[in-house]
Structure formats: structure tokens, C-alpha cells
Design an enzyme around this catalytic site. Sequence first.
Site, mmCIF file in Angstrom:
data_model
loop_
_atom_site.group_PDB
_atom_site.id
_atom_site.type_symbol
_atom_site.label_atom_id
_atom_site.label_comp_id
_atom_site.label_asym_id
_atom_site.label_seq_id
_atom_site.Cartn_x
_atom_site.Cartn_y
_atom_site.Cartn_z
ATOM 1 N N GLY A 616 0.842 -1.187 0.000
ATOM 2 C CA GLY A 616 0.000 0.000 0.000
ATOM 3 C C GLY A 616 0.873 1.232 0.000
ATOM 4 O O GLY A 616 2.057 1.159 0.326
ATOM 5 N N GLY A 618 0.478 5.828 0.170
ATOM 6 C CA GLY A 618 -0.433 6.967 0.252
ATOM 7 C C GLY A 618 0.250 8.138 0.900
ATOM 8 O O GLY A 618 1.480 8.178 0.971
ATOM 9 N N GLY A 619 -0.546 9.058 1.355
ATOM 10 C CA GLY A 619 -0.019 10.294 1.914
ATOM 11 C C GLY A 619 0.961 10.050 3.051
ATOM 12 O O GLY A 619 1.961 10.725 3.174
ATOM 13 N N TYR A 620 0.671 9.040 3.858
ATOM 14 C CA TYR A 620 1.510 8.776 5.011
ATOM 15 C C TYR A 620 2.881 8.256 4.609
ATOM 16 O O TYR A 620 3.892 8.589 5.213
ATOM 17 C CB TYR A 620 0.802 7.749 5.906
ATOM 18 N N GLY A 621 2.906 7.434 3.588
ATOM 19 C CA GLY A 621 4.154 6.802 3.170
ATOM 20 C C GLY A 621 3.823 5.468 2.529
ATOM 21 O O GLY A 621 2.768 5.315 1.923
ATOM 22 N N VAL A 623 3.461 1.117 2.820
ATOM 23 C CA VAL A 623 3.257 -0.011 3.717
ATOM 24 C C VAL A 623 3.847 -1.254 3.060
ATOM 25 O O VAL A 623 3.571 -1.536 1.894
ATOM 26 C CB VAL A 623 1.752 -0.237 4.014
ATOM 27 N N LYS A 637 4.587 0.009 8.370
ATOM 28 C CA LYS A 637 4.187 1.303 7.848
ATOM 29 C C LYS A 637 5.361 2.248 7.999
ATOM 30 O O LYS A 637 5.801 2.541 9.111
ATOM 31 C CB LYS A 637 2.990 1.776 8.677
ATOM 32 N N ASP A 733 -11.049 8.575 11.195
ATOM 33 C CA ASP A 733 -11.058 8.232 9.768
ATOM 34 C C ASP A 733 -11.677 6.857 9.549
ATOM 35 O O ASP A 733 -11.103 5.994 8.894
ATOM 36 C CB ASP A 733 -9.642 8.308 9.192
#
Length: 930
Positions: A616, A618-621, A623, A637, A733
Site C-alpha cells: 500500500g 499513500g499520503g503517510y508513506g 506499507v 508502515k 477516519d
Amino acid sequence: MDQQHKVMILLQLLLFQVLFVASQTDSRDYSGLNSLAESWSSKPQSWVGTDPCSSWDGIRCSNTRITELRLPSLSLRGQLSSAIESLSELVTLDLSYNTGLTGTIPNEIGNLKRLKSLSLVGCGFSGPIPDSIGSLKQLTFLALNSNKFSGTIPRSLGNLTNINWLDLAENELVGTIPVSDNQGRLGLDLLLKAQHFHMGSNNLTGTIPEKLFNSSMILEHVLFDHNQLEGSVPLSISSVGTLEVLRLDKNGLTGAVPANLSKLGKLSEIYLSHNKFNGTLPDFTGMNSLTYVDLSDNTFSASNVPSWVTSLPVLTTVILGQNHLGGTLNLSGHSQSLEQINLENNDITEIDPESNLPSIEIRLANNPICRESGASEKSYCQQPVSNPSFYSTPSNNCSPPPCSSDQIASPNCNCAFPYTGLLISRALSFSNFSDAKYYREIEQSLMDTFRNKSIPVDSVALSNPVRNPTSDNFELNLQVFPSQSDRFNATGILNIAFLLSNQIYKPPEFFSPYYFNGASYEYTAGEPKGSKSSHTGIIVGAVVAVVVFVVLASLAGMYAIRQKRRAERSAGLNPFANWEQNKNSGTAPQLKGGRWFAFDELRKYTNNFSEANTIGSGGYGQVYQGTLPSGELVAIKRAAKESMQGAVEFKTEIELLSRVHHKNLVSLLGFCFEKGEQMLVYEYIPNGTLMDSLSGKSGIWMDWIRRLKVTLGAARGLAYLHELANPPIIHRDIKSSNILLDDHLIAKVADFGLSKLLVDSERGHVTTQVKGTMGYLDPEYYMTQQLTEKSDVYSFGVLMLELATARRPIEQGKYIVREVMRVMDTSKDLYNLHSIIDPTILKTRPKGLEKFVMLGMRCVKEYAAERPTMAEVAKEIESIIELVGLNPNAESATTSETYEEAGKENAQHPYKEEDFSYSGIFPSTRVEPQ
Ligand SMILES: *[C@@H]1O[C@H](CO)[C@@H](O)[C@H](O)[C@H]1NC(C)=O
Ligand SMILES: *[C@@H]1O[C@H](CO)[C@@H](O)[C@H](O)[C@H]1NC(C)=O
Ligand SMILES: *[C@@H]1O[C@H](CO)[C@@H](O)[C@H](O)[C@H]1NC(C)=O
Ligand SMILES: *[C@@H]1O[C@H](CO)[C@@H](O)[C@H](O)[C@H]1NC(C)=O
Ligand SMILES: *[C@@H]1O[C@H](CO)[C@@H](O)[C@H](O)[C@H]1NC(C)=O
Ligand SMILES: *[C@@H]1O[C@H](CO)[C@@H](O)[C@H](O)[C@H]1NC(C)=O
């Protein structure tokens, strides 16, 4: 919390509300626009935030409603989704010059009742022109040219009685030109306000109906060239006294040209070439506006070249080649305007006077006069090798500088990235393509238009004039150079392209009618910081906002400095500084059950963070999936640089997460804080997200019982976070992609990245920056910024509706909460929900469905106080499960069939295939361990 902090938050709240009121875009428009952009692979850079009316490129509003969507030449790719109908106040829609826009035009376009201008020039659209376009009664401008539309011209266009410009050219349309009949069917003859019928280069067949024209019409341009039309020219056309350009060339038309055509005193250009006309060459005497006549490649006959050829006052070009014209070409006393006369392949035997005609280009090749001995020396007997046409806008008294590879020197000698495209005339009244005066006029008129509209253009350049041998159109390259900068920003491009796509630029008469086909522009300048003020702002609100902003900005400045100092101080207190050496020292995080991982360890477990291990992003980084030496799978993560927290915050977060242990929550196994990295190591949840199951992507079929059990599990997990975690945690969320399913399909709530501790002593709410995912977001939280557990309850309610309907929260511009509210009627069978419930569930006669939906609707009540708590929600779901006849505390979901096992009747995925890209454009989708 100290005093200053409190004041700060209060002011921030005030500012937020003031701005919110001052710049609100109607939520229907906002979500409609989001859905539209979801079916595109990219969107304009400026499309961020929640207020399209304030500063988004290509959007104009009136009273919070979007009235104009202008996005030409933006390299958009994808489809035009039916969500367009949400923008119900649209007056102008322009998506021209986006060749990557494909697929069909949705029927829902017919719901844009206020639309006046629809421009889709030069895109990749295909399929039929929807009948529903006939409902757009306000339409005055309709340009669908240069796409791949097929099928027939819809009769419903006859409904568009306000239409002025109808351009369907260069498509793949077939069938006849529709006219109204006495059975009440519509046709184009009803368009009494139309000035433009542009239908060239299609595959239209049949005759041109006599009924199509009459004296009430005000048509100026009738372009039916390059089709397969048959029969004769309708007499009725000679009653349209306003006609200026008539193109019927390249068809299969027959018979004689009606003599009454010569009554068209305003006709300037007539093209009848490449047909099967016969009879005497028409007599155009009296047509004193004629400039360009092409009757070539027919079987017209005449015993002499007629006198109108030399007598008409403004005629420049006469092309009569490949006919049966005999006798003498008598040019004595010809008009001053005459530039070219082409009589190739006829039966001309003489020319008079023989010489002294330097100003006229005469072509007589393949006539008897040119077969006489010595005649081949005569210039008029030679066949020009090609049509020599040179023009290129010269430099403006300066010497062009050397420019870097992809920049081009403008006529004013500035290196820049020009906006380019083809400027195409569909009918031309001159033939001397090398005469600069025509091009200078076009350049001048373009610059005048750009100046009038305050578009920052330095200069324009034209080049490569050519008559396209396929379309017989006249084409010119156009380059538009920016002033002030070496490139245009998106606003600049949109404005230029719109002037050209919507025919706002008016060229000199001789170039008309024209159209433009713009290229995409790759060099758009980044948008400057800060946004323009709202078009719709309430002025008082804006003034207040400014005052508040000034106060706030200074406070925020002080706050930032304080924070920075604090950060500097705390850097020296890094709780991990010595932890690697001394793993149980006092400063180490107080973990319960979690452990510390070395960076090199995790690198090994993830195969050096390889692509193949990515599950995965996304914005966070990113996975990653990792395998521990024990064989246990983990999800790691890894924070991107931008989303890293300070050391203290990171420590707080992992301490918190390590304390949270519940069957329905994904557990934290450990973390890494080393070598500038922040990573969280979670248990690996094998069966993916609930969203993937609902969409059919994961192959796990969710029957009704499973949906109930998953709902219960997720509700229990959340209730634990709200009521038993210490301090309590608000998830912030909740959505179907944050609910994971384990081996036994037990729900595990994931992603506490957004979690917010309820640390305030007076346990109530925390004020915080709004985060979450569009569609699930609690409107009260959005408006007040006051986060409570009830915000999670709201999102959970949306999730329940998603489970019942298998629809995404916002799908094609429709908001699930509103949709359910619209159809729900508790006095009816199944609360009248048949149309909206997931049909695969409906078939199984689900028990307790009404109660389930009702509970979901209570969770999304407008006022937080009216929503149940998560514990109450869990209790009610338990009772629904009991109603079904099961034990809510039984370990796993009962049934276990996969999609394949579920058999054919379930094989249809509840979410549509193309809807897999789930990410809204606000805010960026987050990533969870899987
Ligand atoms: C013509 O317009 C009217 C009014 O908008 C609409 O009700 C009708 O369906 C339209 N007819 C067709 C054939 O599109
Ligand atoms: C028109 O039809 C002919 C055959 O009838 C076909 O070859 C041609 O490709 C068609 N043109 C367009 C633009 O569809
Ligand atoms: C022209 O045709 C339209 C539609 O067929 C009709 O309404 C109009 O009365 C006609 N005008 C004349 C002068 O015949
Ligand atoms: C053609 O013009 C003549 C003379 O102006 C007129 O009498 C006749 O009716 C016209 N024919 C048609 C079909 O309009
Ligand atoms: C013109 O062509 C039509 C058929 O296309 C034919 O019937 C007619 O006789 C021809 N007229 C002349 C004058 O050749
Ligand atoms: C785009 O450029 C124009 C002119 O250079 C400027 O006035 C405008 O502010 C720019 N717009 C944005 C959104 O950057």
C-alpha cells in the site's frame, strides 16, 4: 493548556467559520466536481481544498453555485461521468482539446437545464450524441466537432430553438439530416435562430431535405461537405437570404444547380466541387458578394466561359476545372479583385487577350488550347508542381536569441513556451497563400482579442499555411507567446483556449468560419502561494475575515516561534537518543507488548523495502509486508519524510498504540525509530479491507450475516477506543478501507494514524484541524472543528449504509445519506428501500435490514447529540443478529464461501468495475496495514 493557546484556538475557530461562510461552495457542486475529477487521471493543480468557487482554475460561480466549467487544453484523461448532472446550475461547459477524454456522453447531461454553451471540440468522445441534449432548451452554442461520435443526428436537436451555433463536423455520424414531419417529430428545420450548420466530414446520406430551409431562417454558414449526400440541391435554400457560405463539396449530389441560387446576394463562398452535378454552368450574375467559387469536378457544360467570372466585383478565385466548358476565355475588363482562375481539364480553345495579365494566375492545362504546338511554353499551360505557400511571422525588429532546447523565440525575441494549435478556416475567400497581408490581419485581430480580455500575451506567430487535401480546409499553425513569464499558468491557457473554442475570437471575414484545435500544454507554471479571493464572498464577511486574519496571523507567528523554540528544546531530549544502547532505561517508551526493531532488521524482513513487498502507499508513506524470522507476517508502515512527527509525538503515539489491545483492533507489534526513519510494525491481516470485499476485488463474498458480524466487530472495536482506552481515542477516519478482515473474517479496525487523544481534562471535545475522508466526514465536525466520539459515530453510520447498499458514500455525485433519506418510507414494505439496497443481499431476504438501515440513519443525524454512542450501536446490532437467530458472540462469521463458491448469481460485483479507484480528491487517501 495555557491561556495563549486557548485564545489561539478560539480565534482559529472564528476565522474558520468566517471564511467558511464567506466562501462556501454549494455541497452538491463540490461533491459533483469531486466525482467528475475521480473519473479523470489528473486534475488541475489548483483543485485543492473544499471551496471550488474561491480559486479553482476553470470554475466560476454565482451565489455559491458553479455556473462555468472551463477546462480546455488541460490534458485531461478519462471519461465524462454522469456526475456532471450535479452541477445543475452550469451555464457554460467547455472541455475542448482534451484528446484523452473518451467514452460516451452521459445521458444525464440533459439535466443541465441552464446550459447555454457546450463545447467539446477535439476530444476523443465516441458513441451516439445523446437524445437528452434536446432538453437543453437554453443552449445557444453546441460544438461537438472533431470527436468520434457515431449514430445519427438526433431529432431532438430540433428542440434547441435558441441554438445559434451547431457544429457536428468531423465525426462519424450516419443517416439523414432530420427535418420535422406532420407526426410531430422534430428536425433541424425548426432551428430558426441558427446561423451555423456545420456538419462536414461525416458519413451523412440521403437527400438534403427541401423542408430543411425556408425564408424564416437566418443561416449564414451551411457546411455539409465531405459526406455521402445524394439528390439535388433543394430549391428552398435560395430563400435563405442571409447565407454567406455554402459548402456541399465532396458528396454525390446530382442534377442542375437551381437558377434561383443567384438570389443569394450575401453569399460569399460557394463550394460545389466533387459531385455529379450536370446541366449548364450556373449563372451567378448579380451575386455581388461572391469571392470564392469552386465548381470543379462535375459535368457542368457551357459553350463559353461565362461573363460573371470577370464581372463580379469582389470575386478573387474561380475554380471550374474538370467540367465541359468550351469556347474562349475572355478576360478583358476583368475586375481588380480577381486573383486566380482555374479551368484545367476543360475544352477551352482560346484565350483573349493573349497576354498582359500578370496579376492573375490562369490555369488552362489539359485544354485544347494547351495542346497546340508550342503552347506548353505558356505559363498558363503549366501545371504547378504544388501549391507553394510560404508564410512565417517575422521577427519584430529584433534578432532572435538562442533559446534552450524546447523554448522558442517569440516574434519579440523572448524565449518562451508558446501555447500552440491549428487555426483552421473552413472556407477561405483568398487564394494567394503567400500574401502576407492576410496573415498580418489575423495576427492583429488575435492580439486585439487577447488585449481586450487582458490575457498576458506577448505576441502570436503564424506559420505553415496549407490547404489540407483531405478536408479542403485551410490550416495554419498558431503559437501564442506569454508575456511576463516564459510560460502560461493554467488560468492563462484556459482563457486563451476558451476564446478560441467558443468562437469569442472573431477572425477577419476572409478566414471565417474557422475553428481551432488546441494542443495540450505541458509547461504550466506552478500556482503562486495564497489564493484569490472568492467570487462569491459576502463582502462583510470578507472584511471581518481580513481583520481577524491580521490578528491571527500575528498570533500564529508568535505561536510558531514558541513552537519552534519548544521543538529546539525537545530535540535535546530525544527519548530514543540512548535507547539503542540501553533498552530499558527510563526515557524509553513505556510499551505494553510492543517491541523495538532495528532499521537493518526491518530492511532484511522486507527484502530491502522492495517493490514486491509493497502492499500500500499513500499520503503517510509506504506499507510493506515483512516476514519475521519466526515466519510471522507483519505489515510495516514507513513514514514519508513529510509525515514524520517529532520524537515526543512519535513516542506518545506508540505508547498509546501499544496499550490498545482488542480483538477488533489491529495490534501494534513494534516500531523503529532510527536512521531518520519512523516505522510502525503491525500484525498482518490477511483478508484485506472491507472495501475490497464489497467491491468484489478481494474475492470474499459478503453475505448478509457476514455484514452484520463485521459491523458488530467494528462497532465493538470503536466502542473500546471511545470508552475503555485510557485516555480515550477518537479514530477520525472510519471508512470501509480502514476495516480489515482476518482469517476468520473478523473485523479489525485499522489506522490510528489520525487518532486524537482526548487529553483535555474536561472530557468533551478537542478542537483540531479537520481531517478525515470525504463522504464519511461528520458535517458538524467539519463546520465546528469540534471533534467528539460522535464524529466517529457519523462515519460509522455512513459505513453501515455502504454495507447495506454496496454503494460508495459518494458515487456519481450522489451522497449515500441523502439518497437513502430520499427513498426511505417506514410505512412501506422494506421501508421502500428496494431500489437502493445491494441487490445481491436483497435476493436473500435479509432479516433485520430495516432495523439496520434505521440504525445507520440515526448515526448520521445532523446533531451529534441525537446520535447513539458506539456502545449503543454495538448493542443494537447484537439484537439484530439475535433476531436473525444467531448468537452474536459466536466466534467467526458463519458462512465462508468465496466469490467463486458463491456461484454465478453472486458473480456480479456490487460496486462497478470502473469504480475501484476509491480515492476522493479530498483529502488524500490514507494507507492502512493489510
Ligand atoms: C424538448 O424540450 C422539452 C422541454 O425541455 C422536453 O420536455 C422534451 O423532452 C424535449 N424533447 C425532446 C425530444 O428532447
Ligand atoms: C464512411 O463510410 C465509408 C464506407 O461507407 C467508410 O469507408 C468510411 O471510413 C466512413 N467514414 C467515416 C468518417 O466514418
Ligand atoms: C419555416 O419552417 C418552420 C419550421 O418548419 C416554420 O415554423 C416556419 O413557419 C416556416 N417559415 C416559413 C416562412 O415558411
Ligand atoms: C425562383 O425565382 C423566380 C423569380 O424570382 C420565382 O418566380 C420562383 O418562384 C422562384 N422559385 C422558387 C422555387 O423559389
Ligand atoms: C443530369 O443527370 C441526371 C441523373 O443524375 C439525368 O437524369 C439528367 O438527364 C442529366 N441531365 C443532363 C442535362 O445531362
Ligand atoms: C496566472 O497568470 C496571470 C497573469 O500572469 C496572473 O494575473 C494570475 O494571478 C495567475 N493566476 C494564478 C492562479 O496563478
